[in-house]
Design a protein around this motif. Structure first.
Motif, mmCIF file in Angstrom:
data_model
loop_
_atom_site.group_PDB
_atom_site.id
_atom_site.type_symbol
_atom_site.label_atom_id
_atom_site.label_comp_id
_atom_site.label_asym_id
_atom_site.label_seq_id
_atom_site.Cartn_x
_atom_site.Cartn_y
_atom_site.Cartn_z
ATOM 1 N N THR A 57 0.859 -1.184 0.000
ATOM 2 C CA THR A 57 0.000 0.000 0.000
ATOM 3 C C THR A 57 0.892 1.229 0.000
ATOM 4 N N GLY A 58 0.334 2.347 -0.391
ATOM 5 C CA GLY A 58 1.102 3.588 -0.385
ATOM 6 C C GLY A 58 2.082 3.649 -1.538
ATOM 7 N N SER A 59 3.092 4.494 -1.376
ATOM 8 C CA SER A 59 4.018 4.770 -2.474
ATOM 9 C C SER A 59 5.459 4.412 -2.122
ATOM 10 N N THR A 60 5.658 3.466 -1.205
ATOM 11 C CA THR A 60 7.003 3.044 -0.846
ATOM 12 C C THR A 60 7.710 2.455 -2.069
ATOM 13 N N PRO A 61 8.908 2.909 -2.412
ATOM 14 C CA PRO A 61 9.610 2.367 -3.583
ATOM 15 C C PRO A 61 9.985 0.911 -3.367
ATOM 16 N N SER A 62 10.066 0.150 -4.454
ATOM 17 C CA SER A 62 10.442 -1.256 -4.360
ATOM 18 C C SER A 62 11.516 -1.577 -5.387
ATOM 19 N N GLU A 63 12.257 -2.639 -5.115
ATOM 20 C CA GLU A 63 13.350 -3.082 -5.967
ATOM 21 C C GLU A 63 13.385 -4.602 -5.934
ATOM 22 N N SER A 64 13.312 -5.242 -7.113
ATOM 23 C CA SER A 64 13.185 -6.696 -7.160
ATOM 24 C C SER A 64 14.469 -7.447 -6.867
ATOM 25 N N ALA A 65 15.639 -6.782 -6.963
ATOM 26 C CA ALA A 65 16.902 -7.449 -6.669
ATOM 27 C C ALA A 65 17.000 -7.754 -5.182
ATOM 28 N N ILE A 66 17.662 -8.862 -4.832
ATOM 29 C CA ILE A 66 17.800 -9.252 -3.434
ATOM 30 C C ILE A 66 18.599 -8.193 -2.696
ATOM 31 N N ILE A 67 17.990 -7.614 -1.677
ATOM 32 C CA ILE A 67 18.491 -6.453 -0.920
ATOM 33 C C ILE A 67 19.197 -5.449 -1.829
ATOM 34 N N ASP A 68 18.599 -5.186 -2.953
ATOM 35 C CA ASP A 68 19.073 -4.178 -3.915
ATOM 36 C C ASP A 68 20.385 -4.559 -4.604
ATOM 37 N N ILE A 69 20.834 -5.796 -4.471
ATOM 38 C CA ILE A 69 22.150 -6.150 -4.995
ATOM 39 C C ILE A 69 22.087 -7.227 -6.083
ATOM 40 N N ARG A 70 21.526 -8.390 -5.755
ATOM 41 C CA ARG A 70 21.592 -9.515 -6.696
ATOM 42 C C ARG A 70 20.349 -9.538 -7.574
ATOM 43 N N PRO A 71 20.489 -9.349 -8.896
ATOM 44 C CA PRO A 71 19.332 -9.331 -9.798
ATOM 45 C C PRO A 71 18.605 -10.674 -9.838
ATOM 46 N N VAL A 72 17.302 -10.610 -9.969
ATOM 47 C CA VAL A 72 16.452 -11.805 -10.035
ATOM 48 C C VAL A 72 15.964 -11.971 -11.474
ATOM 49 N N THR A 73 16.252 -13.127 -12.063
ATOM 50 C CA THR A 73 15.944 -13.323 -13.486
ATOM 51 C C THR A 73 14.776 -14.258 -13.748
ATOM 52 N N GLY A 74 14.275 -14.946 -12.723
ATOM 53 C CA GLY A 74 13.151 -15.851 -12.939
ATOM 54 C C GLY A 74 12.965 -16.767 -11.755
ATOM 55 N N ALA A 75 11.992 -17.675 -11.884
ATOM 56 C CA ALA A 75 11.683 -18.629 -10.822
ATOM 57 C C ALA A 75 11.936 -20.041 -11.310
ATOM 58 N N ALA A 76 12.460 -20.880 -10.427
ATOM 59 C CA ALA A 76 12.710 -22.281 -10.755
ATOM 60 C C ALA A 76 11.445 -23.093 -10.530
ATOM 61 N N SER A 77 11.174 -24.043 -11.403
ATOM 62 C CA SER A 77 10.067 -24.961 -11.173
ATOM 63 C C SER A 77 10.451 -25.934 -10.074
ATOM 64 N N ALA A 78 9.446 -26.549 -9.456
ATOM 65 C CA ALA A 78 9.714 -27.504 -8.385
ATOM 66 C C ALA A 78 10.537 -28.678 -8.888
ATOM 67 N N TYR A 79 10.442 -28.980 -10.178
ATOM 68 C CA TYR A 79 11.132 -30.139 -10.732
ATOM 69 C C TYR A 79 12.596 -29.854 -11.048
ATOM 70 N N ARG A 80 12.989 -28.587 -11.000
ATOM 71 C CA ARG A 80 14.380 -28.270 -11.298
ATOM 72 C C ARG A 80 15.278 -28.503 -10.097
ATOM 73 N N VAL A 81 14.766 -28.302 -8.897
ATOM 74 C CA VAL A 81 15.568 -28.418 -7.689
ATOM 75 C C VAL A 81 15.860 -29.891 -7.409
ATOM 76 N N ALA A 82 17.126 -30.208 -7.138
ATOM 77 C CA ALA A 82 17.513 -31.604 -6.938
ATOM 78 C C ALA A 82 18.424 -31.750 -5.731
ATOM 79 N N VAL A 83 18.394 -32.934 -5.118
ATOM 80 C CA VAL A 83 19.300 -33.238 -4.015
ATOM 81 C C VAL A 83 20.743 -33.058 -4.497
ATOM 82 N N GLY A 84 21.540 -32.393 -3.685
ATOM 83 C CA GLY A 84 22.920 -32.107 -4.052
ATOM 84 C C GLY A 84 23.141 -30.702 -4.575
ATOM 85 N N ASP A 85 22.074 -30.025 -4.996
ATOM 86 C CA ASP A 85 22.194 -28.632 -5.426
ATOM 87 C C ASP A 85 22.575 -27.745 -4.238
#
Length: 240
Positions: free
Chosen positions: A116-144
């Motif tokens: 709510t309101g006009s607080t600015p937002s930034e999608s990068a993790i704590i303004d540093i690491r850019p986020v390029t997409g989401a992983a599907s549940a099937y991509r995550v594997a033991v050992g990752d």
């Protein structure tokens, strides 16, 4: 016209709303320039006189175009979400509009806070690491190797020991206040792929709720970060 008594009561009520998140935050929240995955938040009850600390997760938009962010369902205490702005003032930034939190530790644990309101937002993790997409549940594997960022333990990474269609466990420490924080792959080019949100810890490390099923179920779109076509500086590939 308001009497002196009613005016004083209104002022006292306003002061309670401003100071309540301060007393609920333990430790006090660090000043933050804008809303981003990994920032510290306070969530209060309906009266804004009690609450606790959590971490903001991934930024999203609803199918109607409303901005928000994901966090842990148990962070919903019946009131608003707050943050500490760049001047150290606590500001209400949104309200919980969807919450899933069962009685069992095995149940899903996720919530949506619409901004709510006009607080600015930034999608990068704590303004540093850019986020390029989401992983599907099937991509995550033991050992990752996955990482999470929380207000208490900051950056922590570890190896995946268990994964199913809704959750993942990886050997990274977490503590109170980290709940809701982003869980992600750190890519070789310095970007991040969103995987889940931290919801609790166990003897194996951190437990996370996968977000891809909820993005689909709730009709949400993950906010991505615009990046330059050139590689990011080396510091991005090693930190956060």
């Amino acid at each position: 016209m308001r009497t002196l008594k009613t005016a004083a009561a209104a002022i006292a009520g306003a002061l309670m709303l401003v100071t309540a998140p301060t007393t609920s935050a333990s430790p006090p929240l660090p000043p933050t320039r804008d809303i981003a995955p990994g920032i510290a938040i306070v969530t209060t009850n309906a009266a804004a006189d009690d609450g606790g600390t959590c971490t903001a997760g991934w930024l999203v938009h609803t199918s109607e175009g409303r901005p928000g962010f994901l966090t842990a369902g148990h962070c919903n205490r019946g009131g608003d979400a707050w943050y500490s702005d760049a001047d150290g003032n606590y500001q209400s930034i949104g309200r919980f509009t969807r919450t899933v939190h069962g009685a069992s530790a095995e149940d899903s644990d996720i919530a949506l806070v619409e901004l709510t309101g006009s607080t600015p937002s930034e999608s990068a993790i704590i303004d540093i690491r850019p986020v390029t997409g989401a992983a599907s549940a099937y991509r995550v594997a033991v050992g990752d190797t996955l990482c999470h960022y929380g207000m208490t333990t900051r950056l922590q990474c570890g190896e995946v020991s268990y994964v199913d269609a809704s959750g993942v466990v990886f050997s990274a420490p977490s503590a109170g206040g980290d709940s809701g924080g982003p869980v992600y792959y750190r890519n070789a080019d310095g970007t991040a792929t969103a995987v889940g949100i931290a919801i609790r810890s166990n003897e194996q490390g951190t437990v996370a709720e996968l977000i891809s099923p909820w993005l689909a179920k709730w009709g949400l779109t993950l906010d991505k970060t615009r990046t330059n076509p050139v590689p990011l500086p080396a510091r991005y590939r090693g930190g956060r």
